[in-house]
Design a protein around this motif. Structure first.
Motif, PDB file in Angstrom:
ATOM      1  N   GLN A  29     -43.396 -10.725 -34.093  1.00 32.56           N
ATOM      2  CA  GLN A  29     -42.494 -11.154 -33.020  1.00 32.56           C
ATOM      3  C   GLN A  29     -41.177 -11.656 -33.626  1.00 32.56           C
ATOM      4  O   GLN A  29     -41.171 -12.454 -34.566  1.00 32.56           O
ATOM      5  N   GLY A  30     -40.051 -11.153 -33.108  1.00 33.76           N
ATOM      6  CA  GLY A  30     -38.735 -11.610 -33.572  1.00 33.76           C
ATOM      7  C   GLY A  30     -38.167 -10.820 -34.730  1.00 33.76           C
ATOM      8  O   GLY A  30     -37.037 -11.058 -35.140  1.00 33.76           O
ATOM      9  N   ASP A  31     -38.932  -9.879 -35.277  1.00 28.66           N
ATOM     10  CA  ASP A  31     -38.424  -9.048 -36.381  1.00 28.66           C
ATOM     11  C   ASP A  31     -37.402  -8.035 -35.879  1.00 28.66           C
ATOM     12  O   ASP A  31     -37.436  -7.610 -34.714  1.00 28.66           O
ATOM     13  N   HIS A 181     -29.589 -10.643 -31.415  1.00 38.23           N
ATOM     14  CA  HIS A 181     -30.956 -10.742 -31.941  1.00 38.23           C
ATOM     15  C   HIS A 181     -31.278 -12.180 -32.337  1.00 38.23           C
ATOM     16  O   HIS A 181     -32.347 -12.706 -32.029  1.00 38.23           O
ATOM     17  N   GLN A 182     -30.338 -12.815 -33.021  1.00 36.60           N
ATOM     18  CA  GLN A 182     -30.579 -14.192 -33.466  1.00 36.60           C
ATOM     19  C   GLN A 182     -30.700 -15.143 -32.283  1.00 36.60           C
ATOM     20  O   GLN A 182     -31.525 -16.058 -32.289  1.00 36.60           O
ATOM     21  N   GLY A 185     -34.043 -14.059 -30.249  1.00 39.79           N
ATOM     22  CA  GLY A 185     -35.309 -14.016 -30.986  1.00 39.79           C
ATOM     23  C   GLY A 185     -36.165 -12.839 -30.564  1.00 39.79           C
ATOM     24  O   GLY A 185     -37.394 -12.868 -30.650  1.00 39.79           O
ATOM     25  N   ALA A 186     -35.494 -11.775 -30.087  1.00 38.43           N
ATOM     26  CA  ALA A 186     -36.212 -10.605 -29.567  1.00 38.43           C
ATOM     27  C   ALA A 186     -36.705  -9.713 -30.705  1.00 38.43           C
ATOM     28  O   ALA A 186     -36.192  -9.764 -31.821  1.00 38.43           O
ATOM     29  N   SER A 187     -37.704  -8.886 -30.401  1.00 39.41           N
ATOM     30  CA  SER A 187     -38.230  -7.920 -31.367  1.00 39.41           C
ATOM     31  C   SER A 187     -37.518  -6.592 -31.146  1.00 39.41           C
ATOM     32  O   SER A 187     -37.486  -6.089 -30.027  1.00 39.41           O
TER      33      SER A 187
END
Length: 365
Positions: A29-31, A181-182, A185-187
């Motif tokens: 998750q979050g990558d 993205h930062q 915090g989405a994948s």
């Protein structure tokens, strides 16, 4: 916690032609996973398999811990941003963004709230009444991203989203996507053939060639410890110098001999890497060949090199030489006094070199 995306032994065939071969990759998750490689390497096909737009021929694919191998695209809880934007030309920006929610029966108040949030995030509040034909390429790309963002999916998929933009706008949009993205915090899974894009955006990179994964790693691992000659040559701009050399080990370490035109070979002593075969390909990044004392390098070894070409590039100057029968590039400071046709004293940082087998191309150290 289960990976948000988990691909195991995935294969994809078109008839008897194998397009993807034994693909194994997982992200948390979050990558931010970037699939990178030359045209035709299978990266977009793999993205389409994740999206469910292409059925897989073998293996398994899990999203959010659930087996998605045979699940239709609309039920995978993903959102996709295409290279072509795929906007409805007759609808306003606002309607393009909310159309998917309307189809899914989301109430009008929620639609309006999500539209307002996303429009603010992407700075497109003033564009909501316009049609796609009245927008620039960068604005259309923002609208396409907005349409994905209102979904709030488990996984965002990007298929070369910046390739239709000019160079300056690409850099700006790249920064925006990274910032997004930062903040969220989405994948994300992102396809590109641009290795600079891959290095700047990714938390994890998959380098592909001919439907086969060549290496999976962080940007730092891919750049500093490439698994083979293909990755070494593909990732980095300018590319890593790959110089045929001879390795001869003795008590003091390994003597690395590099042929020079019209003079004796350069001999560098590597005290860290022993037991190398006699024939090696020495991999050294341009920034790891510098003027003596220009960078603090504990393992620097110096040699005189005949300069062929000097290329000023603003903050850096690139100097090209012939070593081992190859063009070799050094990245020097802007004020260098290197001159074509003259010898230049250079320091090779042997603490950062890679060695590869000439026959298999695999990394040796």
């Amino acid at each position: 916690m289960a990976p948000i995306l988990d691909i195991k032994n995935l294969t994809k065939n078109y008839g008897s032609v194998e397009i993807l071969k034994d693909i194994n990759v997982a992200i948390d998750q979050g990558d931010f996973l970037v699939l990178v490689g030359p045209s035709g390497c299978g990266k977009s096909t793999l993205l389409n398999c994740i999206a469910g737009l292409e059925p897989i021929s073998g293996g398994s694919l899990h999203i959010g811990g659930q087996d998605m191998t045979d699940v239709s695209p609309k039920d995978r809880d993903i959102a996709m941003v295409f290279q072509s934007y795929a906007l409805y030309p007759t609808m306003s920006v606002a309607k393009n963004i909310t159309f998917g929610m309307k189809v899914r029966g989301v109430d009008a108040a929620t639609q309006a709230s999500k539209l307002a949030t996303v429009a603010k995030q992407l700075q497109i509040e003033k564009l909501l009444d316009r049609r796609p034909g009245q927008l620039s390429g960068g604005q259309r790309q923002r609208v396409a991203m907005g349409r994905a963002l209102v979904r709030d999916p488990k996984l965002f998929l990007f298929d070369e989203p910046l390739s239709n933009l000019d160079a300056k706008l690409r850099v700006e949009m790249r920064t925006e996507i990274k910032e997004l993205h930062q903040r969220l915090g989405a994948s994300m899974v992102y396809v590109t053939h641009d290795q600079i894009e891959a290095m700047t955006l990714a938390t994890k990179i998959v380098v592909m060639k001919g439907g086969v994964i060549q290496q999976v790693g962080t940007p730092s691992e891919i750049y500093n410890r490439p698994a083979n000659l293909f990755v070494a040559d593909f990732m980095g701009n300018p590319a890593m110098n790959l110089i045929p050399a001879k390795a001869r080990s003795d008590a003091a370490g390994t003597r690395i001999e590099i042929a020079r035109r019209d003079s004796a070979p350069i001999v560098l002593t590597d005290s860290q890497n022993r037991n190398l075969p006699e024939d090696v390909v020495l991999g050294v990044r341009p920034e790891d060949i510098a003027e003596p004392g220009a960078r603090a390098a504990a393992n620097a070894q110096e040699a005189d090199c005949l300069v062929d070409i000097v290329e000023p590039a603003g903050a850096d100057t690139y100097v090209v030489m012939q070593l081992g029968g190859k063009h070799v590039t050094a990245r020097l400071h802007a004020e260098t006094d290197a001159t074509p046709g003259k010898a230049q004293r250079l320091a090779f940082d042997l603490g950062k070199v890679s060695y590869f087998a000439p026959d298999t191309g695999q990394r040796l150290n």
